[in-house]
Design an enzyme around this catalytic site. Structure first.
Site, mmCIF file in Angstrom:
data_model
loop_
_atom_site.group_PDB
_atom_site.id
_atom_site.type_symbol
_atom_site.label_atom_id
_atom_site.label_comp_id
_atom_site.label_asym_id
_atom_site.label_seq_id
_atom_site.Cartn_x
_atom_site.Cartn_y
_atom_site.Cartn_z
ATOM 1 N N HIS A 135 35.012 43.308 38.511
ATOM 2 C CA HIS A 135 34.584 42.447 37.407
ATOM 3 C C HIS A 135 35.736 41.647 36.825
ATOM 4 O O HIS A 135 35.513 40.712 36.043
ATOM 5 C CB HIS A 135 33.860 43.263 36.323
ATOM 6 N N ASP A 183 32.553 48.454 41.807
ATOM 7 C CA ASP A 183 33.459 47.676 40.956
ATOM 8 C C ASP A 183 34.909 47.865 41.424
ATOM 9 O O ASP A 183 35.704 48.555 40.781
ATOM 10 C CB ASP A 183 33.294 48.120 39.500
ATOM 11 N N GLY A 286 40.641 44.940 28.046
ATOM 12 C CA GLY A 286 41.995 44.613 28.451
ATOM 13 C C GLY A 286 42.603 45.649 29.368
ATOM 14 O O GLY A 286 43.586 45.380 30.060
ATOM 15 N N SER A 288 40.736 46.980 31.712
ATOM 16 C CA SER A 288 39.961 46.848 32.942
ATOM 17 C C SER A 288 40.868 46.694 34.153
ATOM 18 O O SER A 288 41.853 45.949 34.130
ATOM 19 C CB SER A 288 39.061 45.613 32.863
ATOM 20 N N GLY A 289 40.493 47.357 35.235
ATOM 21 C CA GLY A 289 41.238 47.229 36.478
ATOM 22 C C GLY A 289 42.420 48.153 36.596
ATOM 23 O O GLY A 289 42.977 48.325 37.680
#
Length: 585
Positions: A135, A183, A286, A288-289
């Site tokens: 995402h 994801d 923030g 994320s990932g």
């Protein structure tokens, strides 16, 4: 609506001072030159490998800096460190440094056409590969608008950071934005970075997910669940115990009123949120990932949670990395001559002329002359032994019987030679399938005249550790080959052609002492004059094989990720006339 309570943590978020970024990034360094380790050239006088030059940077340092600066501008003001109402850390976590997590990188995206800016975290999983959430990547042109920054603790001090552009992006083809399933994404950088990288959890790493196991999440995300929350100016971490799938599923159903958690593709960690910052341990927007780490492996990728990150009773949800090693690891390991993710072919004529034919997926481009003087090479393999983004050639020179490696010398920016002194040049067959020992470095296999097989664990610098005997005298006169994952579990496999033309698949285990599981008969009647295994020829993330028959036709056997007699799809002709070459690699 209930789904509105759920949040993908790639929102535009308050970030870092644009002015400070502009000043600091203008001083940021590029990849430090690696010391040259070249030995004398092969005594047979093999020429320098006239391979494709390194891929050009996708943008200048200034352009990369500007992208991050613009992303910062798009996300608002910086944290007010004097404010007593905001924690400077991941919610409930604590501050750390890049020295304790050197593989952490910052991802900044700025689209000049829309003015949108996004911030995500990521993990360096090879010198030129970043693992992150789908995402963060899906639907965005990271090659044109993205930038990566490594080697810095701070968001507002980039003097020690190293910027890089994005050369390619891969998003799981079945990523579902509505459900956040699958994801996971991999970014290929436009240059190798010198920072330490981290490994992915393997498909059989189930022990890493035992409920109660302490995991650590890292990021620069929001410091609070409040509407005016800001990013942290420092890298932070939080310790989160892993949660059983059933527990997480029940809890998220109670909070969201729907089956949002998908067992097998997702995992949870932490304790139920309290409904406020106090008492909550969680990543947030923030983050994320970014990685969830257990035992120096990435077990999860920060994926989603309830809006505000502190919804009472909720857990943060992560992509379960071990379930996707089969898809992501080949994207991490890929390397080729043209930097497009498709393995290419080199061919030599009897007079020593070298030609390159680039893969176009299921066909080959017109051949390109690469130079002369290659007649003393008895065999050549392609493999990126130091995982630096550039394909190496491993050559045996018939003049002295020694092994040599042609590799990219970053100190001078050109190809050079070194002798591989740790491996004997007198074996009957060689292969470099990939990482057979589970340490993320390519390894070498060799078959002796008596049929014994030796595994040489790679050092990651073109040399190998001492040999380990893995087969005693039962593989006499076989041909070994293979490069990459053929069986669909994320681990490299070996192919063995016996003297009667039977092709056997030996599935890699990632364990040095027992590198294969029980063999599987893949094909019969494999009586070809050449076998080429450079990896993924088609670019679909599955290893392939090229063979030449006695009439000179070159065939592509596309991998299927099926560890059965259906190991390959129906073969495709890559052309005729390949008998003009006496060496294909």
């Amino acid at each position: 609506m209930i789904r509105a309570l759920r949040d993908r943590w790639r929102r535009p978020v308050t970030a870092f001072p644009a002015a400070a970024l502009a000043l600091a990034l203008s001083c940021a360094g590029v990849l430090a030159a690696q010391p040259a380790t070249a030995a004398d050239d092969p005594t047979g006088g093999l020429p320098d490998a006239n391979l494709s030059q390194p891929a050009k940077p996708t943008a200048s340092a200034k352009e990369l800096r500007d992208r991050i600066v613009e992303a910062a501008k798009a996300t608002g003001e910086t944290p007010d460190e004097a404010s007593p109402s905001k924690s400077p850390f991941i919610i409930g976590g604590g501050e750390t440094t890049i020295a304790s997590a050197p593989w952490m990188v910052q991802l900044g995206y700025s689209d000049p056409a829309t003015g949108n800016g996004y911030f995500c975290g990521g993990t360096l999983v090879a010198p030129n590969k970043v693992l992150t959430a789908a995402h963060c990547v899906a639907g965005l042109d990271w090659v044109s608008n993205g930038a990566v920054l490594a080697g810095t603790t701070d968001l507002d001090d980039y003097a020690t950071g190293t910027p890089a552009g994005v050369y390619r992006q891969w998003t799981h083809p079945r990523y579902n934005e509505a459900t956040a399933q699958n994801d996971i994404a991999v970014l290929t950088l436009d240059r190798p970075l010198e920072q330490q990288w981290l490994r992915l959890a393997a498909s059989d790493d189930s022990a890493l997910y035992k409920a109660g196991t302490a995991a650590t999440v890292y990021g620069w995300g929001l410091t609070s669940g409040a509407d005016d929350a800001t990013l942290s100016t420092k890298l932070k971490k939080a310790s989160l115990p892993l949660v059983a799938d059933a527990t997480c599923n029940s809890a998220m159903q109670a909070v969201l009123g729907d089956d949002e958690f998908i067992e097998g593709s997702m995992t949870c960690a932490g304790t139920p949120a309290t409904g406020a910052d106090e008492g909550t341990n969680s990543p947030c927007n923030g983050d994320s990932g970014g990685p969830l780490v257990v035992g120096n492996k990435i077990v999860g990728i920060v994926s989603w949670g309830v809006a505000g990150c502190t919804g009472k009773g909720a857990y943060p949800v992560f992509t379960k990395v071990s379930s996707y090693a089969w898809a992501a690891q080949p994207r991490v390991d890929d390397t080729d001559l043209t930097y497009d993710g498709r393995a290419d072919l080199l061919a030599r004529t009897p007079s020593g002329g070298l030609f390159q034919q680039d893969s176009k997926g299921t066909s080959l481009a017109q051949r390109a002359y690469q130079g002369n003087g290659w007649q003393t090479a008895t065999w050549v393999l392609q493999a990126d032994l130091d995982r630096d983004f550039y394909q190496d050639l491993i050559v045996r020179d018939k003049t002295d019987g020694k092994l040599y490696r042609s590799y990219m010398d970053h100190a001078v920016g050109d190809w050079t030679w070194m002798q591989i002194s740790s491996v004997w040049g007198g074996y009957k067959s060689y292969a470099i399938p990939g990482d057979m020992t589970g340490d993320a470095r390519p390894d070498l296999l060799a078959v002796d005249a008596d049929g014994s097989v030796y595994l040489y664990p790679g050092r990651g610098n073109g040399e190998f550790y001492g040999k380990v005997k893995v087969v005693s005298g039962s593989w006499k006169n076989v041909k070994i080959f293979g490069h990459g994952d053929l069986s669909g579990d994320g681990k490299p496999d070996l192919l063995v052609r016996s003297t009667d033309g039977t092709l056997w698949l030996y599935r890699g285990t990632g364990k040095e002492k027992t590198p294969w599981s029980a063999r599987i008969k893949a094909r019969t009647g494999w009586n070809f004059t050449s076998y080429v295994s450079n990896g993924d020829v088609t670019g679909d993330g599955v290893a392939d094989i090229m063979t030449r028959d006695s009439a000179g036709t070159l065939w592509l056997y596309r991998g299927t990720n099926k560890a059965t007699t259906d190991l390959f799809a129906a073969r495709t002709s890559l052309g005729t006339g390949f008998n003009q070459y006496n060496l294909l690699f």
